[in-house]
Design an enzyme around this catalytic site. Sequence first.
Site, mmCIF file in Angstrom:
data_model
loop_
_atom_site.group_PDB
_atom_site.id
_atom_site.type_symbol
_atom_site.label_atom_id
_atom_site.label_comp_id
_atom_site.label_asym_id
_atom_site.label_seq_id
_atom_site.Cartn_x
_atom_site.Cartn_y
_atom_site.Cartn_z
ATOM 1 C CE1 TYR A 63 0.697 1.945 4.177
ATOM 2 C CE2 TYR A 63 0.899 -0.660 4.521
ATOM 3 C CZ TYR A 63 0.956 0.782 4.892
ATOM 4 O OH TYR A 63 1.883 0.740 6.162
ATOM 5 C CG PHE A 73 0.495 9.464 4.976
ATOM 6 C CD1 PHE A 73 0.135 8.356 5.700
ATOM 7 C CD2 PHE A 73 -0.651 10.181 4.401
ATOM 8 C CE1 PHE A 73 -0.909 7.611 5.546
ATOM 9 C CE2 PHE A 73 -1.859 9.405 4.253
ATOM 10 C CZ PHE A 73 -2.114 8.041 4.740
ATOM 11 C CG ASP A 74 2.897 4.157 6.039
ATOM 12 O OD1 ASP A 74 3.917 3.703 5.768
ATOM 13 O OD2 ASP A 74 2.169 3.531 6.797
ATOM 14 C CB ILE A 90 -7.591 3.956 10.340
ATOM 15 C CG1 ILE A 90 -7.199 3.573 8.831
ATOM 16 C CG2 ILE A 90 -6.371 4.529 10.706
ATOM 17 C CD1 ILE A 90 -7.068 4.665 7.815
ATOM 18 C CE1 TYR A 116 -3.901 6.573 12.465
ATOM 19 C CE2 TYR A 116 -3.841 7.181 10.115
ATOM 20 C CZ TYR A 116 -3.325 6.460 11.128
ATOM 21 O OH TYR A 116 -2.870 5.369 10.888
ATOM 22 C CG PHE A 132 -4.590 4.143 2.393
ATOM 23 C CD1 PHE A 132 -3.130 3.944 2.739
ATOM 24 C CD2 PHE A 132 -5.558 4.628 3.249
ATOM 25 C CE1 PHE A 132 -2.868 4.411 4.175
ATOM 26 C CE2 PHE A 132 -5.071 5.102 4.541
ATOM 27 C CZ PHE A 132 -3.864 5.280 4.769
#
Length: 150
Positions: A63, A73-74, A90, A116, A132
């Site tokens: 992902y 961010f990831d 989440i 979040y 995502f």
Amino acid sequence: LNGFMQEVAMKKATENAEKGKKFLEENAKKSGVDTLANGIQYKIIKKGEGAKPAATDMVKVHYRGTLIDGTEFDSSIKRGEPVFPLNRVIPGWTTALQQMPVGSKWEIFIPSDQAYGPRGNGSIGPNETLIFEVELLDIVTPDAKEADQK
């Protein structure tokens, strides 16, 4: 100073919530975008034929997470950590991934209340809508994971 910082954070939270709401409203009009319960949107990039995971399953995924402005961010690919329990992420992930057959690749648009929320997380601001790109590689049975560790 503390009151001022709180005010700035609350203003940012409100801005992010409004931007996210507008983004999701526009996104819903796009071709191929469907909406799940809780306002989670998704677009199927690749349709898989495998089983769908349960909320309690361990999943192996690739992902990449971005904010609506495109800031990454990831990324599991960069971190090299594609396996985790579905019930420890989440809510938007848990909901969306249960709809995905193994082998699928989806783009998932998660409203902040399924992400979040007002507290944010690290580089994710308060009330941030998240995007995502998720490829569900496998459902990992606990036995297989234990066997790997022997």
